[in-house]
Design an enzyme around this catalytic site. Sequence first.
Site, PDB file in Angstrom:
ATOM      1  N   ASN A  48      31.751  38.493 -25.633  1.00 32.18           N
ATOM      2  CA  ASN A  48      32.501  37.712 -26.607  1.00 32.18           C
ATOM      3  C   ASN A  48      33.897  37.413 -26.068  1.00 32.18           C
ATOM      4  OD1 ASN A  48      32.826  40.575 -27.026  1.00 32.18           O
ATOM      5  ND2 ASN A  48      33.790  40.190 -28.999  1.00 32.18           N
ATOM      6  N   GLU A  61      26.421  36.491 -27.374  1.00 35.06           N
ATOM      7  CA  GLU A  61      25.084  35.903 -27.261  1.00 35.06           C
ATOM      8  C   GLU A  61      25.157  34.448 -26.819  1.00 35.06           C
ATOM      9  OE1 GLU A  61      26.324  37.726 -29.706  1.00 35.06           O
ATOM     10  OE2 GLU A  61      24.758  38.699 -30.902  1.00 35.06           O
TER      11      GLU A  61
HETATM   12  N1  THU Z   1      30.422  39.115 -32.088  1.00 37.68           N
HETATM   13  C1  THU Z   1      29.550  38.978 -31.042  1.00 37.68           C
HETATM   14  O1  THU Z   1      29.962  38.779 -29.888  1.00 37.68           O
HETATM   15  N2  THU Z   1      28.228  39.066 -31.315  1.00 37.68           N
HETATM   16  C2  THU Z   1      27.687  39.329 -32.539  1.00 37.68           C
HETATM   17  O2  THU Z   1      26.474  39.467 -32.655  1.00 37.68           O
HETATM   18  C3  THU Z   1      28.559  39.408 -33.704  1.00 37.68           C
HETATM   19  C4  THU Z   1      30.014  39.276 -33.458  1.00 37.68           C
HETATM   20  C5  THU Z   1      31.858  39.134 -31.790  1.00 37.68           C
HETATM   21  C6  THU Z   1      32.673  38.017 -32.370  1.00 37.68           C
HETATM   22  C7  THU Z   1      34.044  38.669 -32.448  1.00 37.68           C
HETATM   23  O3  THU Z   1      34.681  38.546 -31.191  1.00 37.68           O
HETATM   24  C8  THU Z   1      33.749  40.147 -32.697  1.00 37.68           C
HETATM   25  O4  THU Z   1      32.399  40.339 -32.294  1.00 37.68           O
HETATM   26  C9  THU Z   1      33.939  40.581 -34.125  1.00 37.68           C
HETATM   27  O5  THU Z   1      33.248  39.769 -34.996  1.00 37.68           O
END
Ligand code: THU
Length: 137
Positions: A48, A61
């Site tokens: 992320n 993802e």
């Molecule tokens: N996030 C992801 O990378 N994948 C997920 O399945 C849910 C949320 C990230 C987005 C943000 O940077 C952090 O997790 C908190 O929501």
Amino acid sequence: MALELTEDEKQLVATAQKIRKRAWARYSGMQVGAAVLTGGGKIYPGVNVESGSYGLTVCAERVAVFNAVTAGDKDLVAVAVASPDERIWYPCGACRQVLADFSPNMVVIGIDTTGRMIKTDMRTLLPDRFVLDAPGE
Ligand code: THU
């Protein structure tokens, strides 16, 4: 009982876990790792990436999918998500749509920081996905 994973899926999970610490998550503090597996056995990682303009954040993802597509691979058969805490993090709604755009049948594996794993699939997580009837490439 331990989950049944193929050798490729084990590699996929290991990749998601390993890449997680590269996440740029200075606002939420939640570092997420993901990886997608292609039909040909290739693995593409994603993390992320957050922005100070919070809404611009992209989940791990989707970054993994974008990595695969950038490399010329769209046949995605599985995704693994390594969460930053003791809960399984299922792909968010936006990511489910993007994952299902490419592969409505893909396997979805979640793993938490304790090593607990779940295995499900995109049909379960997003039945009746939206499909745009657009001309292909
Ligand atoms: N996030 C992801 O990378 N994948 C997920 O399945 C849910 C949320 C990230 C987005 C943000 O940077 C952090 O997790 C908190 O929501």
